[in-house]
Design a protein around this motif. Structure first.
Motif, mmCIF file in Angstrom:
data_model
loop_
_atom_site.group_PDB
_atom_site.id
_atom_site.type_symbol
_atom_site.label_atom_id
_atom_site.label_comp_id
_atom_site.label_asym_id
_atom_site.label_seq_id
_atom_site.Cartn_x
_atom_site.Cartn_y
_atom_site.Cartn_z
ATOM 1 N N ARG A 1 -6.111 0.904 -4.711
ATOM 2 C CA ARG A 1 -6.449 0.452 -3.681
ATOM 3 C C ARG A 1 -7.056 -1.161 -4.003
ATOM 4 N NH1 ARG A 1 -10.601 3.626 -3.445
ATOM 5 N NH2 ARG A 1 -9.747 5.174 -1.763
ATOM 6 N N GLY A 2 -7.465 -1.262 -5.342
ATOM 7 C CA GLY A 2 -7.968 -2.652 -5.696
ATOM 8 C C GLY A 2 -6.925 -3.712 -5.906
ATOM 9 N N LEU A 3 -5.450 -3.176 -6.078
ATOM 10 C CA LEU A 3 -4.507 -3.854 -6.083
ATOM 11 C C LEU A 3 -3.457 -4.216 -4.910
ATOM 12 C CD1 LEU A 3 -3.386 -2.229 -9.365
ATOM 13 C CD2 LEU A 3 -4.627 -4.262 -9.206
ATOM 14 N N LEU A 4 -3.832 -3.587 -3.907
ATOM 15 C CA LEU A 4 -2.819 -3.645 -2.619
ATOM 16 C C LEU A 4 -3.580 -4.115 -1.545
ATOM 17 C CD1 LEU A 4 -0.580 -0.582 -3.064
ATOM 18 C CD2 LEU A 4 -0.184 -2.862 -4.111
ATOM 19 N N ARG A 5 -2.984 -4.804 -0.596
ATOM 20 C CA ARG A 5 -3.730 -5.194 0.701
ATOM 21 C C ARG A 5 -4.276 -3.716 1.552
ATOM 22 N NH1 ARG A 5 -0.527 -9.650 3.963
ATOM 23 N NH2 ARG A 5 -1.972 -8.573 5.409
ATOM 24 N N PRO A 6 -5.338 -3.423 2.103
ATOM 25 C CA PRO A 6 -5.562 -2.644 2.972
ATOM 26 C C PRO A 6 -4.738 -2.320 4.064
ATOM 27 C CG PRO A 6 -7.250 -4.016 3.193
ATOM 28 C CD PRO A 6 -6.513 -4.811 2.246
ATOM 29 N N ASP A 7 -4.176 -3.289 4.758
ATOM 30 C CA ASP A 7 -3.325 -3.161 5.886
ATOM 31 C C ASP A 7 -1.805 -3.790 5.348
ATOM 32 O OD1 ASP A 7 -3.511 -5.949 5.442
ATOM 33 O OD2 ASP A 7 -4.261 -6.309 7.510
ATOM 34 N N GLY A 8 -1.517 -3.536 4.362
ATOM 35 C CA GLY A 8 -0.088 -4.139 3.967
ATOM 36 C C GLY A 8 1.105 -3.023 4.255
ATOM 37 N N ALA A 9 2.200 -3.873 4.379
ATOM 38 C CA ALA A 9 3.413 -3.142 4.519
ATOM 39 C C ALA A 9 4.199 -3.016 3.231
ATOM 40 C CB ALA A 9 4.230 -3.638 5.888
ATOM 41 N N TYR A 10 4.517 -1.953 2.736
ATOM 42 C CA TYR A 10 5.140 -1.833 1.306
ATOM 43 C C TYR A 10 6.316 -1.109 1.183
ATOM 44 C CZ TYR A 10 0.621 -3.686 -0.005
ATOM 45 O OH TYR A 10 -0.479 -4.520 -0.150
ATOM 46 N N GLY A 11 7.379 -1.388 0.825
ATOM 47 C CA GLY A 11 8.572 -0.588 0.425
ATOM 48 C C GLY A 11 8.490 0.385 -0.767
ATOM 49 N N VAL A 12 8.874 1.532 -0.869
ATOM 50 C CA VAL A 12 8.598 2.480 -1.715
ATOM 51 C C VAL A 12 9.936 3.115 -2.298
ATOM 52 C CG1 VAL A 12 6.388 3.358 -1.028
ATOM 53 C CG2 VAL A 12 8.230 4.331 -0.262
ATOM 54 N N SER A 13 9.996 3.265 -3.633
ATOM 55 C CA SER A 13 11.352 3.703 -4.017
ATOM 56 C C SER A 13 11.624 5.261 -3.607
ATOM 57 C CB SER A 13 11.500 3.637 -5.633
ATOM 58 O OG SER A 13 10.344 4.447 -6.005
ATOM 59 N N ASP A 14 12.675 5.556 -3.555
ATOM 60 C CA ASP A 14 13.125 6.749 -2.938
ATOM 61 C C ASP A 14 12.468 8.227 -3.826
ATOM 62 O OD1 ASP A 14 14.268 5.569 -0.821
ATOM 63 O OD2 ASP A 14 16.431 5.954 -1.631
ATOM 64 N N ASN A 15 12.559 7.641 -5.209
ATOM 65 C CA ASN A 15 11.964 8.777 -6.380
ATOM 66 C C ASN A 15 10.288 9.144 -6.207
ATOM 67 O OD1 ASN A 15 14.760 7.713 -7.203
ATOM 68 N ND2 ASN A 15 14.109 9.549 -8.633
ATOM 69 N N THR A 16 9.707 8.322 -5.206
ATOM 70 C CA THR A 16 8.396 8.365 -5.077
ATOM 71 C C THR A 16 7.862 10.077 -4.622
ATOM 72 O OG1 THR A 16 7.927 6.206 -4.677
ATOM 73 C CG2 THR A 16 6.097 7.633 -4.014
ATOM 74 N N TRP A 17 7.138 10.593 -5.275
ATOM 75 C CA TRP A 17 6.742 11.844 -4.747
ATOM 76 C C TRP A 17 6.061 11.556 -3.575
ATOM 77 C CZ3 TRP A 17 4.997 15.884 -9.542
ATOM 78 C CH2 TRP A 17 6.000 15.773 -10.097
ATOM 79 N N ALA A 18 6.147 12.901 -2.776
ATOM 80 C CA ALA A 18 5.359 12.853 -1.437
ATOM 81 C C ALA A 18 3.670 12.987 -1.770
ATOM 82 C CB ALA A 18 5.880 14.178 -0.666
#
Length: 377
Positions: A106-123
């Motif tokens: 939470r302290g490293l990303l924008r609270p309203d950001g749009a992010y791409g996530v890799s397909d291996n990310t666990w749900a």
């Protein structure tokens, strides 16, 4: 037969830093505030780090334009992360058991950001991020950045070429073993042993589809005993120096029937047409169209039941895909399979596959083994 592994030029910290910088730039161009990468092939490609065990503990690379690349790792795994090839190019942030890793994120990303996530990310991790940052949005990298690993540099191409040469050598050796009277699993074990002997550190698949089993493109080698007259699809590959091989050839035990000869020649010509269609600027679908057109005109269109190809790199299947509707333009350095096939249920199948890289003026095969219909004993 030499079993001495060849060496590969190591990737440098500069290589990994350049990859991460390009991903940030590509993400920004795609409307993303950053890219989040979990353990898997994308993380290996970007940092050289692959956790010894992927667990429920959050490990994630955070790539954003407003801070240096940051790798969040469980504290107990930090020593392993520090030894990764690309570790000097990232800031390591540890979190301890009992703490909330999503609170750290939470302290490293924008609270309203749009992010791409890799397909291996666990749900569970994606849900944790959404809970910690309810105003944020997430999209699959495969959908938003499909070319992430598609274009290879010279070092990557050299590793793919070495893997292809090892697969070719494996094929030449397997032609010398006895097929008739042995189970498919016996030949599959021979293929795996030969791939390792020729330098593969990982064997991903050894398809041996004999007789009617060859009509199943992804047949798992089984206990069927190979018989005289069988047509056999061989499809095998894995990783060498961290990069993939994948090749298919079709052989016949004893003299092939006229139909087997006919179908094999159709597939051989279709595969050549697909390779010839590989050129800069043309859409990926043109490779599929070229191969499929020839098979359809020969009367076997309904028996060609899969795409013509897939990308290859740090995994044996990755974007781009050579299929109708894929309009991404081919560019030099892109690598993919060209593998048309014809499958006649209950009878036999034929597939021929090479890895091809796009060059400045066309396409170059990374597999050079004989594509004719070979007879085995």
């Amino acid at each position: 037969m030499s079993t001495e592994p060849r060496t590969a030029v190591p990737f440098t910290t500069r290589d990994y830093a350049a990859r991460m910088s390009r991903v940030v730039d590509d993400g920004r161009a795609a409307g993303l505030d950053g890219v989040l990468v979990a353990p898997g092939p994308d993380l290996v490609w970007l940092t050289g780090y692959q956790p010894t065990a992927v667990t429920e503990r959050l490990t994630m690379l955070l790539l954003t334009a407003d801070r240096e690349p940051t790798l969040l790792v469980p504290t107990l795994e930090r020593p392993d992360a520090e030894r990764a090839e690309g570790a000097p190019a990232v800031a390591l942030v540890g979190w301890t058991d009992g703490a909330d890793p999503y609170d750290v994120v939470r302290g490293l990303l924008r609270p309203d950001g749009a992010y791409g996530v890799s397909d291996n990310t666990w749900a569970m991790h994606l849900l944790g991020l959404q809970s910690a940052l309810p105003g944020s949005r997430y999209e699959s990298l495969t959908r938003r950045l499909p070319m992430l690993r598609a274009v290879k540099d010279d070092n990557e191409l050299a590793r793919l070429a070495a893997a292809g040469a090892a697969a070719d050598a494996t094929y030449e050796e397997i032609l010398k073993v006895r097929f008739a009277g042995r189970r498919e699993t016996d030949v599959a074990a021979d293929l795996a042993d030969l791939l390792r002997a020729h330098g593969h550190e990982q064997v991903d698949f050894t398809v041996v589809g004999s007789g009617p089993n060859g009509a199943n493109p992804h047949h798992e080698a089984g206990v069927r005993v190979i018989q005289d007259g069988d047509c056999i699809v061989l499809d095998f590959g894995g990783l060498m120096f961290g990069y993939g091989s994948d090749t298919s050839r079709t052989v016949c035990v004893g003299e092939p029937s006229e139909q087997v000869r006919e179908v094999h020649e159709i597939v051989r010509r279709a595969q050549q047409a697909g390779v010839d269609a590989a050129r800069p600027g043309a859409a990926c679908q043109e490779v599929d169209r070229a191969a499929r057109r020839l098979i359809t005109e020969a009367g076997y269109g309904e028996q060609f039941i899969h795409r013509t190809g897939h990308g290859i790199g740090v995994t044996t299947h990755e974007p781009p895909y050579m299929i109708e509707g894929e309009e991404l333009p081919m560019v030099p350095g892109m690598c993919f399979s060209v593998e048309p096939g014809v499958y006649l249920p209950g009878r036999f199948g034929v597939r021929i596959e090479d890895i091809v890289t796009v060059t400045a003026d066309g396409g170059r095969r990374l597999n050079t083994s004989d594509r004719s219909l070979r007879v085995v004993g």
